[in-house]
Design a protein around this motif. Structure first.
Motif, PDB file in Angstrom:
ATOM      1  N   LEU A  41       0.852  -1.202   0.073  1.00  0.00           N
ATOM      2  CA  LEU A  41       0.209  -0.065   0.113  1.00  0.00           C
ATOM      3  C   LEU A  41       0.681   1.389  -0.131  1.00  0.00           C
ATOM      4  N   ARG A  42       0.648   2.048  -1.245  1.00  0.00           N
ATOM      5  CA  ARG A  42       1.621   3.185  -0.989  1.00  0.00           C
ATOM      6  C   ARG A  42       0.915   4.320  -1.880  1.00  0.00           C
ATOM      7  N   LEU A  43       1.346   5.665  -1.805  1.00  0.00           N
ATOM      8  CA  LEU A  43       0.971   6.731  -2.476  1.00  0.00           C
ATOM      9  C   LEU A  43       1.078   6.459  -4.015  1.00  0.00           C
ATOM     10  N   PRO A  44      -0.272   6.360  -4.627  1.00  0.00           N
ATOM     11  CA  PRO A  44       0.028   6.370  -6.204  1.00  0.00           C
ATOM     12  C   PRO A  44       0.708   7.599  -6.736  1.00  0.00           C
ATOM     13  N   GLU A  45       1.161   7.431  -8.021  1.00  0.00           N
ATOM     14  CA  GLU A  45       2.125   8.309  -8.698  1.00  0.00           C
ATOM     15  C   GLU A  45       1.297   9.516  -9.299  1.00  0.00           C
ATOM     16  N   HIS A  46       0.303   9.460  -9.786  1.00  0.00           N
ATOM     17  CA  HIS A  46      -0.487  10.300 -10.605  1.00  0.00           C
ATOM     18  C   HIS A  46      -1.537  11.130 -10.000  1.00  0.00           C
ATOM     19  N   ARG A  47      -1.668  12.525 -10.292  1.00  0.00           N
ATOM     20  CA  ARG A  47      -2.893  13.181  -9.762  1.00  0.00           C
ATOM     21  C   ARG A  47      -4.074  13.134 -10.857  1.00  0.00           C
ATOM     22  N   VAL A  48      -5.180  13.340 -10.481  1.00  0.00           N
ATOM     23  CA  VAL A  48      -6.175  13.576 -11.644  1.00  0.00           C
ATOM     24  C   VAL A  48      -5.778  14.906 -12.074  1.00  0.00           C
ATOM     25  N   GLU A  49      -6.804  14.973 -13.175  1.00  0.00           N
ATOM     26  CA  GLU A  49      -6.815  16.331 -14.082  1.00  0.00           C
ATOM     27  C   GLU A  49      -7.178  17.523 -13.040  1.00  0.00           C
ATOM     28  N   ARG A  50      -6.558  18.650 -13.476  1.00  0.00           N
ATOM     29  CA  ARG A  50      -7.015  19.853 -12.812  1.00  0.00           C
ATOM     30  C   ARG A  50      -8.456  20.534 -12.933  1.00  0.00           C
ATOM     31  N   LYS A  51      -9.078  19.813 -14.168  1.00  0.00           N
ATOM     32  CA  LYS A  51     -10.299  20.362 -14.525  1.00  0.00           C
ATOM     33  C   LYS A  51     -11.072  19.796 -13.565  1.00  0.00           C
ATOM     34  N   ALA A  52     -10.791  18.701 -12.902  1.00  0.00           N
ATOM     35  CA  ALA A  52     -11.765  17.940 -11.857  1.00  0.00           C
ATOM     36  C   ALA A  52     -11.920  18.870 -10.693  1.00  0.00           C
ATOM     37  N   ILE A  53     -11.350  19.794 -10.417  1.00  0.00           N
ATOM     38  CA  ILE A  53     -11.522  20.817  -9.408  1.00  0.00           C
ATOM     39  C   ILE A  53     -13.002  21.653  -9.773  1.00  0.00           C
ATOM     40  N   LEU A  54     -12.848  21.986 -10.955  1.00  0.00           N
ATOM     41  CA  LEU A  54     -14.164  22.935 -11.596  1.00  0.00           C
ATOM     42  C   LEU A  54     -15.218  21.782 -11.527  1.00  0.00           C
ATOM     43  N   GLY A  55     -14.982  20.577 -11.998  1.00  0.00           N
ATOM     44  CA  GLY A  55     -16.355  19.538 -12.161  1.00  0.00           C
ATOM     45  C   GLY A  55     -16.811  19.284 -10.876  1.00  0.00           C
ATOM     46  N   TRP A  56     -16.093  19.169  -9.829  1.00  0.00           N
ATOM     47  CA  TRP A  56     -16.601  18.900  -8.565  1.00  0.00           C
ATOM     48  C   TRP A  56     -17.107  20.097  -7.771  1.00  0.00           C
ATOM     49  N   ALA A  57     -16.700  21.364  -8.146  1.00  0.00           N
ATOM     50  CA  ALA A  57     -17.442  22.585  -7.841  1.00  0.00           C
ATOM     51  C   ALA A  57     -18.640  22.580  -8.434  1.00  0.00           C
ATOM     52  N   LEU A  58     -18.784  22.242  -9.842  1.00  0.00           N
ATOM     53  CA  LEU A  58     -20.281  22.408 -10.265  1.00  0.00           C
ATOM     54  C   LEU A  58     -21.018  21.391  -9.689  1.00  0.00           C
ATOM     55  N   GLN A  59     -20.622  20.205  -9.588  1.00  0.00           N
ATOM     56  CA  GLN A  59     -21.490  19.291  -9.157  1.00  0.00           C
ATOM     57  C   GLN A  59     -22.211  19.711  -7.658  1.00  0.00           C
ATOM     58  N   SER A  60     -21.176  20.179  -6.899  1.00  0.00           N
ATOM     59  CA  SER A  60     -21.656  20.770  -5.438  1.00  0.00           C
ATOM     60  C   SER A  60     -22.548  21.749  -5.620  1.00  0.00           C
ATOM     61  N   ALA A  61     -22.285  22.768  -6.595  1.00  0.00           N
ATOM     62  CA  ALA A  61     -23.155  23.948  -6.561  1.00  0.00           C
ATOM     63  C   ALA A  61     -24.401  23.608  -7.070  1.00  0.00           C
ATOM     64  N   ALA A  62     -24.551  22.723  -7.921  1.00  0.00           N
ATOM     65  CA  ALA A  62     -25.836  22.115  -8.620  1.00  0.00           C
ATOM     66  C   ALA A  62     -26.701  21.560  -7.303  1.00  0.00           C
ATOM     67  N   GLY A  63     -26.126  20.662  -6.543  1.00  0.00           N
ATOM     68  CA  GLY A  63     -26.729  19.945  -5.544  1.00  0.00           C
ATOM     69  C   GLY A  63     -27.243  20.851  -4.541  1.00  0.00           C
ATOM     70  N   PHE A  64     -26.541  21.960  -4.101  1.00  0.00           N
ATOM     71  CA  PHE A  64     -26.882  22.842  -3.371  1.00  0.00           C
ATOM     72  C   PHE A  64     -27.982  24.065  -3.569  1.00  0.00           C
ATOM     73  N   ALA A  65     -27.910  24.140  -5.085  1.00  0.00           N
ATOM     74  CA  ALA A  65     -28.824  24.943  -5.740  1.00  0.00           C
ATOM     75  C   ALA A  65     -30.157  24.248  -5.723  1.00  0.00           C
ATOM     76  N   LEU A 101     -31.157  21.896  -3.370  1.00  0.00           N
ATOM     77  CA  LEU A 101     -31.595  22.105  -1.659  1.00  0.00           C
ATOM     78  C   LEU A 101     -31.861  23.431  -1.329  1.00  0.00           C
ATOM     79  N   ILE A 102     -30.946  24.480  -1.610  1.00  0.00           N
ATOM     80  CA  ILE A 102     -31.421  25.771  -1.254  1.00  0.00           C
ATOM     81  C   ILE A 102     -32.616  26.480  -2.050  1.00  0.00           C
ATOM     82  N   GLY A 103     -32.720  26.102  -3.126  1.00  0.00           N
ATOM     83  CA  GLY A 103     -33.847  26.318  -3.810  1.00  0.00           C
ATOM     84  C   GLY A 103     -35.072  25.778  -3.456  1.00  0.00           C
ATOM     85  N   GLY A 104     -35.285  24.580  -3.047  1.00  0.00           N
ATOM     86  CA  GLY A 104     -36.278  23.738  -2.360  1.00  0.00           C
ATOM     87  C   GLY A 104     -36.691  24.456  -1.077  1.00  0.00           C
ATOM     88  N   LEU A 105     -35.577  24.795  -0.254  1.00  0.00           N
ATOM     89  CA  LEU A 105     -35.896  25.393   1.196  1.00  0.00           C
ATOM     90  C   LEU A 105     -36.296  26.877   1.070  1.00  0.00           C
TER      91      LEU A 105
END
Length: 164
Positions: free
Chosen positions: A7-31, A33-37
């Motif tokens: 068990l060791r630290l893997p060599e490769h990172r994910v793409e930097r674009k994943a940051i934007l993807g995760w932020a957009l997914q999170s924002a959509a979920g919160f939109a 939730l907050i919209g419904g509330l």
């Protein structure tokens, strides 16, 4: 005797674009939730005392999570494929370190949701003969995910074992 896979630290990172993807997914979920509330808060006068605190909490959590969570996930998520194993570290709140010996792999797939398609990203899914389930490596460039899936298919075909 089978060789031990460390068990060791893997060599490769994910793409930097994943940051934007995760932020957009999170924002959509919160939109949603907050919209419904917000709609419930505006329309239900009698429920406002009960809806106000969750609405405020959701807004505060969104303000903290949307910019912070994707950066933390990018710092944590790593992956690597060798002739012996697939290595993956994922998570946000709970980190998961997985090592899958090549002989345990049953299927290799790629998944592309709408946001991933927009950003040219994919998730590599390595299904194993394990009760723990598949290993998912999100945030890979689509070309990289396809290439790695093909490479894993070739490696598993020449690896002895029955994936059980």
């Amino acid at each position: 005797m089978a060789e031990q896979i460390a068990l060791r630290l893997p060599e490769h990172r994910v793409e930097r674009k994943a940051i934007l993807g995760w932020a957009l997914q999170s924002a959509a979920g919160f939109a949603v939730l907050i919209g419904g509330l917000t709609v419930a808060y505006v329309l239900a006068d009698a429920a406002r005392p009960w809806l106000g605190p969750p609405l405020v909490a959701a807004i505060v959590w969104a303000v903290l999570q949307i910019p912070g969570m994707p950066l933390w996930r990018y710092a944590v998520h790593r992956w690597e494929v060798t002739d012996e194993a697939v290595y993956a570290v994922t998570g946000w709140i709970v980190r998961e370190w997985r090592v899958v010996p090549i002989s345990r792999i049953q299927t290799v797939d790629t998944i592309r949701g709408p946001i991933q398609q927009l950003l040219g990203l994919s998730t590599l899914v390595v299904t194993t003969a394990s009760s723990r389930g598949a290993v998912k490596i999100p945030g890979l460039a689509s070309g990289t995910a396809s290439r790695v899936a093909e490479e894993l298919s070739r490696i598993t075909q020449r690896t002895p074992g029955d994936a059980t």
